[in-house]
Scaffold this motif. Sequence first.
Motif, PDB file in Angstrom:
ATOM      1  N   UNK A  10       0.820  -1.200   0.000  1.00 38.61           N
ATOM      2  CA  UNK A  10       0.000   0.000   0.000  1.00 38.61           C
ATOM      3  C   UNK A  10       0.861   1.259   0.000  1.00 38.61           C
ATOM      4  N   UNK A  11       2.014   1.204   0.663  1.00 32.65           N
ATOM      5  CA  UNK A  11       2.923   2.352   0.649  1.00 32.65           C
ATOM      6  C   UNK A  11       3.443   2.615  -0.761  1.00 32.65           C
ATOM      7  N   UNK A  12       3.848   1.546  -1.454  1.00 27.40           N
ATOM      8  CA  UNK A  12       4.357   1.693  -2.823  1.00 27.40           C
ATOM      9  C   UNK A  12       3.252   2.176  -3.755  1.00 27.40           C
ATOM     10  N   UNK A  13       2.068   1.587  -3.627  1.00 22.70           N
ATOM     11  CA  UNK A  13       0.935   1.979  -4.473  1.00 22.70           C
ATOM     12  C   UNK A  13       0.569   3.443  -4.258  1.00 22.70           C
ATOM     13  N   UNK A  14       0.557   3.876  -2.996  1.00 21.12           N
ATOM     14  CA  UNK A  14       0.232   5.276  -2.695  1.00 21.12           C
ATOM     15  C   UNK A  14       1.287   6.214  -3.256  1.00 21.12           C
ATOM     16  N   UNK A  15       2.553   5.817  -3.172  1.00 23.52           N
ATOM     17  CA  UNK A  15       3.625   6.642  -3.735  1.00 23.52           C
ATOM     18  C   UNK A  15       3.487   6.793  -5.238  1.00 23.52           C
ATOM     19  N   UNK A  16       3.213   5.690  -5.934  1.00 27.90           N
ATOM     20  CA  UNK A  16       3.011   5.755  -7.385  1.00 27.90           C
ATOM     21  C   UNK A  16       1.794   6.613  -7.717  1.00 27.90           C
ATOM     22  N   UNK A  65      -9.458   0.426  -5.828  1.00 21.30           N
ATOM     23  CA  UNK A  65      -9.534  -1.025  -5.874  1.00 21.30           C
ATOM     24  C   UNK A  65      -8.523  -1.648  -4.906  1.00 21.30           C
ATOM     25  N   UNK A  66      -7.311  -1.064  -4.833  1.00 21.27           N
ATOM     26  CA  UNK A  66      -6.288  -1.570  -3.913  1.00 21.27           C
ATOM     27  C   UNK A  66      -6.725  -1.425  -2.462  1.00 21.27           C
ATOM     28  N   UNK A  67      -7.235  -0.257  -2.109  1.00 22.18           N
ATOM     29  CA  UNK A  67      -7.678  -0.025  -0.734  1.00 22.18           C
ATOM     30  C   UNK A  67      -8.883  -0.910  -0.395  1.00 22.18           C
ATOM     31  N   UNK A  68      -9.763  -1.115  -1.350  1.00 21.31           N
ATOM     32  CA  UNK A  68     -10.912  -1.982  -1.109  1.00 21.31           C
ATOM     33  C   UNK A  68     -10.464  -3.416  -0.853  1.00 21.31           C
ATOM     34  N   UNK A 251      -2.153  -5.859 -16.140  1.00 21.97           N
ATOM     35  CA  UNK A 251      -3.611  -5.891 -16.079  1.00 21.97           C
ATOM     36  C   UNK A 251      -4.134  -7.317 -16.256  1.00 21.97           C
ATOM     37  N   UNK A 252      -3.483  -8.085 -17.135  1.00 24.40           N
ATOM     38  CA  UNK A 252      -3.867  -9.480 -17.317  1.00 24.40           C
ATOM     39  C   UNK A 252      -3.594 -10.297 -16.054  1.00 24.40           C
ATOM     40  N   UNK A 253      -2.473  -9.985 -15.392  1.00 27.54           N
ATOM     41  CA  UNK A 253      -2.154 -10.676 -14.146  1.00 27.54           C
ATOM     42  C   UNK A 253      -3.224 -10.383 -13.093  1.00 27.54           C
ATOM     43  N   UNK A 254      -3.598  -9.101 -12.978  1.00 28.60           N
ATOM     44  CA  UNK A 254      -4.615  -8.724 -11.994  1.00 28.60           C
ATOM     45  C   UNK A 254      -5.968  -9.349 -12.321  1.00 28.60           C
ATOM     46  N   UNK A 255      -6.272  -9.486 -13.612  1.00 24.48           N
ATOM     47  CA  UNK A 255      -7.552 -10.069 -14.010  1.00 24.48           C
ATOM     48  C   UNK A 255      -7.587 -11.576 -13.791  1.00 24.48           C
ATOM     49  N   UNK A 256      -6.530 -12.260 -14.244  1.00 18.48           N
ATOM     50  CA  UNK A 256      -6.486 -13.720 -14.130  1.00 18.48           C
ATOM     51  C   UNK A 256      -6.176 -14.191 -12.718  1.00 18.48           C
ATOM     52  N   UNK A 257      -5.800 -13.268 -11.843  1.00 17.86           N
ATOM     53  CA  UNK A 257      -5.406 -13.662 -10.486  1.00 17.86           C
ATOM     54  C   UNK A 257      -6.572 -14.219  -9.678  1.00 17.86           C
ATOM     55  N   UNK A 258      -7.809 -13.959 -10.104  1.00 17.16           N
ATOM     56  CA  UNK A 258      -8.958 -14.481  -9.374  1.00 17.16           C
ATOM     57  C   UNK A 258      -9.038 -16.009  -9.449  1.00 17.16           C
ATOM     58  N   UNK A 267      -3.298  -9.740  -7.266  1.00 18.96           N
ATOM     59  CA  UNK A 267      -3.989  -8.509  -7.673  1.00 18.96           C
ATOM     60  C   UNK A 267      -3.159  -7.283  -7.306  1.00 18.96           C
ATOM     61  N   UNK A 268      -2.638  -7.250  -6.087  1.00 10.38           N
ATOM     62  CA  UNK A 268      -1.861  -6.106  -5.631  1.00 10.38           C
ATOM     63  C   UNK A 268      -0.595  -5.914  -6.457  1.00 10.38           C
ATOM     64  N   UNK A 269       0.111  -7.008  -6.753  1.00  6.34           N
ATOM     65  CA  UNK A 269       1.334  -6.910  -7.559  1.00  6.34           C
ATOM     66  C   UNK A 269       0.994  -6.450  -8.970  1.00  6.34           C
ATOM     67  N   UNK A 270      -0.075  -6.998  -9.538  1.00  4.43           N
ATOM     68  CA  UNK A 270      -0.488  -6.584 -10.875  1.00  4.43           C
ATOM     69  C   UNK A 270      -0.851  -5.114 -10.937  1.00  4.43           C
ATOM     70  N   UNK A 271      -1.588  -4.628  -9.944  1.00  2.69           N
ATOM     71  CA  UNK A 271      -1.993  -3.225  -9.930  1.00  2.69           C
ATOM     72  C   UNK A 271      -0.804  -2.317  -9.625  1.00  2.69           C
ATOM     73  N   UNK A 272       0.143  -2.802  -8.834  1.00  3.46           N
ATOM     74  CA  UNK A 272       1.349  -2.022  -8.543  1.00  3.46           C
ATOM     75  C   UNK A 272       2.141  -1.770  -9.827  1.00  3.46           C
ATOM     76  N   UNK A 273       2.291  -2.815 -10.642  1.00  3.99           N
ATOM     77  CA  UNK A 273       2.996  -2.656 -11.923  1.00  3.99           C
ATOM     78  C   UNK A 273       2.163  -1.822 -12.888  1.00  3.99           C
ATOM     79  N   UNK A 274       0.841  -1.997 -12.860  1.00  2.00           N
ATOM     80  CA  UNK A 274      -0.036  -1.258 -13.771  1.00  2.00           C
ATOM     81  C   UNK A 274       0.033   0.243 -13.528  1.00  2.00           C
ATOM     82  N   UNK A 275       0.265   0.665 -12.298  1.00  2.00           N
ATOM     83  CA  UNK A 275       0.322   2.098 -11.972  1.00  2.00           C
ATOM     84  C   UNK A 275       1.525   2.792 -12.598  1.00  2.00           C
ATOM     85  N   UNK A 276       2.543   2.028 -12.993  1.00  4.12           N
ATOM     86  CA  UNK A 276       3.743   2.640 -13.573  1.00  4.12           C
ATOM     87  C   UNK A 276       3.413   3.354 -14.879  1.00  4.12           C
TER      88      UNK A 276
END
Length: 312
Positions: A10-16, A65-68, A251-258, A267-276
Amino acid sequence: MSEKVNRILMFVVTGEFVVGILGNAFIGLVNCMDWIKKRKIASIDMILTSLAISRICLLCIILLDCFTLVLYPDVYATGKQMRIIDFFWTLTNHLSVWFATCLSIFYFLKIANFFHPLFFWLKWRIDRLVLKILLGCLAISVFISLPVTRNLNNDFRLCVKAKWKRNLTLKCRDSKAQYASIKIYLNLLTFFPFTVSLISFLLLILSLWRHTKQMQFTATGCQDTSMQAHVGAMKAVISFLLLFIAYYLAFLVATSSYFLPETELAVMVGELVALIYPSSHSFILIIGNTKLRQASLQVLWKVKTTFKRRNF
């Protein structure tokens, strides 16, 4: 996930998120102030501002989505809230890609040199068509995003959280298949604007090669304004292409992660990379645009002067 891992992610995501908001908000603010001052807005500024707004919305949706996922995981067990997030994520995602494609096409038409009637027709009329094209991109993105709200099964997220229940196996299998087909279909649709941007990039390379070849016969070989414009536009387009590829894979990682055991972590790792992608590309656009680059240097100089005064 452990609490420590949650905090780090969450710290990394918030920074990005903060970095992306600053960059895109700067683009929108500079262009809007120039619009108010001159009482008109250039076509390139209109595209950049629209792109910045779409990416600010995309960043907000990803952060939400990350915070949720971390703070309110039970929300993932209901369909209504997550369908709203999925809809706006799909909408802002497509808007961002389509607006970036418009920017690539604009660079191509304004900088490239081709002797073809269709190219000249588009080159001289692109300024009049920019607003209509942007509104068309908005309409297309809304239309593409509608299946998320209509066809996504409400019980899918519940199936993700209740994998251990045997009586839901068949129902969850159908929900997963439906969800996967919708997501794959929507993701594949982004390949069309991506392909258009790729074609624009290849045509820019061709135009630069032809221009360089002409320079060898007519000049001393030094870089001229046209060549610098070609190189600058190519840097902006290729940066978008490379960052979008990374974003799309994430995005595919975050989607298929379910469908993976460690759903939340994937999901968190996928969204972390997606924010770049929406965070870093804004700074590449600022560096490549003369007005934005000068405005950013002025802001940095004022910040530096302010800190010096406070120290003394």
